[in-house]
Design an enzyme around this catalytic site. Structure first.
Site, PDB file in Angstrom:
ATOM      1  N   ASP A 206       1.004  -1.751  -2.001  1.00 29.61           N
ATOM      2  CA  ASP A 206       0.698  -2.881  -1.116  1.00 29.61           C
ATOM      3  C   ASP A 206       1.953  -3.728  -0.941  1.00 29.61           C
ATOM      4  OD1 ASP A 206      -2.346  -2.514  -1.285  1.00 29.61           O
ATOM      5  OD2 ASP A 206      -1.761  -2.691  -3.392  1.00 29.61           O
TER       6      ASP A 206
ATOM      7  N   HIS B  47      -3.409   5.303  -6.345  1.00 30.95           N
ATOM      8  CA  HIS B  47      -3.686   3.960  -5.832  1.00 30.95           C
ATOM      9  C   HIS B  47      -2.875   2.910  -6.597  1.00 30.95           C
ATOM     10  CE1 HIS B  47      -6.591   0.396  -5.706  1.00 30.95           C
ATOM     11  NE2 HIS B  47      -6.258   0.569  -4.444  1.00 30.95           N
TER      12      HIS B  47
ATOM     13  N   HIS C 234      -0.218  -6.714  -4.724  1.00 35.50           N
ATOM     14  CA  HIS C 234      -1.504  -6.653  -4.024  1.00 35.50           C
ATOM     15  C   HIS C 234      -2.083  -8.024  -3.696  1.00 35.50           C
ATOM     16  CE1 HIS C 234      -5.924  -6.407  -3.801  1.00 35.50           C
ATOM     17  NE2 HIS C 234      -5.738  -5.235  -3.229  1.00 35.50           N
TER      18      HIS C 234
ATOM     19  N   GLU D 159       0.098   5.209  -3.004  1.00 37.74           N
ATOM     20  CA  GLU D 159      -0.178   4.044  -2.143  1.00 37.74           C
ATOM     21  C   GLU D 159       0.295   2.776  -2.847  1.00 37.74           C
ATOM     22  OE1 GLU D 159      -3.085   0.671  -0.941  1.00 37.74           O
ATOM     23  OE2 GLU D 159      -2.653   1.526  -2.895  1.00 37.74           O
TER      24      GLU D 159
HETATM   25  O1  G3P Z   1      -5.207   1.381   0.974  1.00 32.86           O
HETATM   26  C1  G3P Z   1      -6.376   1.677   0.295  1.00 32.86           C
HETATM   27  C2  G3P Z   1      -6.744   0.590  -0.675  1.00 32.86           C
HETATM   28  O2  G3P Z   1      -5.617   0.263  -1.440  1.00 32.86           O
HETATM   29  C3  G3P Z   1      -7.250  -0.622   0.028  1.00 32.86           C
HETATM   30  O3  G3P Z   1      -7.728  -1.595  -0.826  1.00 32.86           O
HETATM   31  O4  G3P Z   1      -7.568  -3.747  -1.981  1.00 32.86           O
HETATM   32  O5  G3P Z   1      -6.898  -1.685  -3.160  1.00 32.86           O
HETATM   33  O6  G3P Z   1      -5.475  -2.594  -1.342  1.00 32.86           O
HETATM   34  P1  G3P Z   1      -6.866  -2.436  -1.869  1.00 32.86           P
HETATM   35 MG    MG Z   2      -3.955  -1.097  -1.224  1.00 29.75          MG
END
Ligand code: G3P
Ligand code: MG
Length: 231
Positions: free
Chosen positions: A38, A9, A50, A36
């Site tokens: 953002d 993440h 993010h 993952e």
């Molecule tokens: O994509 C899964 C997760 O990353 C979604 O929440 O706020 O961490 O981007 P966030």
């Molecule tokens: Mg995310």
């Protein structure tokens, strides 16, 4: 016990500054099969960050959208790391893991699609190594309707009355749920609809076991070691 898919993440963000090349490299070195990140759009470029503001993750302040791209690129995102461009992330990964690009900011859907189509066209990316996701399901639909080959996922933070029905018609291969809201009925409904279920953000052993019992397929974690090599 079923193997859970490990999705690092924001990279291995428990070990390196989130959404940086360092965190992504760390995740790959730890053996994470997926990372993952953002993305937001700034002056036509996809930048990997993010929050809508710079304050939490960099030495800058204020809104991302009002920052000049040149200035944003000079900021320290932790341990001397820069805020990466999405193209730099693909360059770094070079097929070593899958990449889940989460569309965070307005206007990111089509530029992200254009970039990945170009990479696939050049033989530098395989569709199987990509997943585009968002909480904004309109953006996901925009991507999928223009490029049916592009794998997409719908994020959700909540527990709808009609469970995973929201994903109907999106062409999503998976749904990504907040672990605070999921229950077995939601997981089973998603599975009945042919959707994989990945859950965010699982950073503690007890949470991992709880969601594993519900039958989820994968987890987003800041600590890939929590999930890896644990059958
Ligand atoms: O994509 C899964 C997760 O990353 C979604 O929440 O706020 O961490 O981007 P966030
Ligand atoms: Mg995310």
């Amino acid at each position: 016990m079923k193997d859970l898919l490990c999705i690092a993440h924001r990279g291995a963000s428990g070990h390196a500054p989130e959404n940086t090349l360092l965190a992504i490299e760390k995740a790959i070195n730890m053996g994470a099969p997926w990372v993952e990140i953002d993305v937001q759009l700034l002056e036509g470029q996809l930048v990997v960050i993010h929050d809508p503001t710079l304050d939490r993750t960099t030495n800058g302040t204020g809104l991302v959208e009002t920052c000049r791209l040149a200035d944003l690129r000079l900021l320290d995102a932790g341990r001397g790391e820069k805020i990466p461009l999405l193209s730099e992330v693909f360059d770094l990964i070079s097929g070593r893991c899958g990449l889940n690009v989460e569309l965070k900011g307005p206007g990111t859907a089509l530029p992200t699609l254009a970039l990945v189509q170009s990479l696939v066209g050049q033989g530098l990316l395989d569709w199987s190594q990509l997943l585009i996701s968002s909480f904004n399901h309109h953006w996901i639909k925009q991507v999928k309707s223009r490029e049916p080959l592009c794998p997409v996922a719908a994020n959700l933070c909540g527990l709808p009355l009609d469970y995973a029905r929201f994903a109907y018609g999106l062409g999503a291969s998976s749904v990504h749920f907040d672990m605070e809201f999921i229950d077995v009925a939601l997981v089973e409904d998603a599975h009945r609809r042919g959707l994989m279920v990945n859950v965010f953000t699982v950073n503690r052993e007890e949470d991992l076991e709880r969601v594993r019992q519900m039958g989820v397929d994968g987890v987003f974690t800041n600590y890939p070691e929590l999930v890896l090599n644990k059958g």
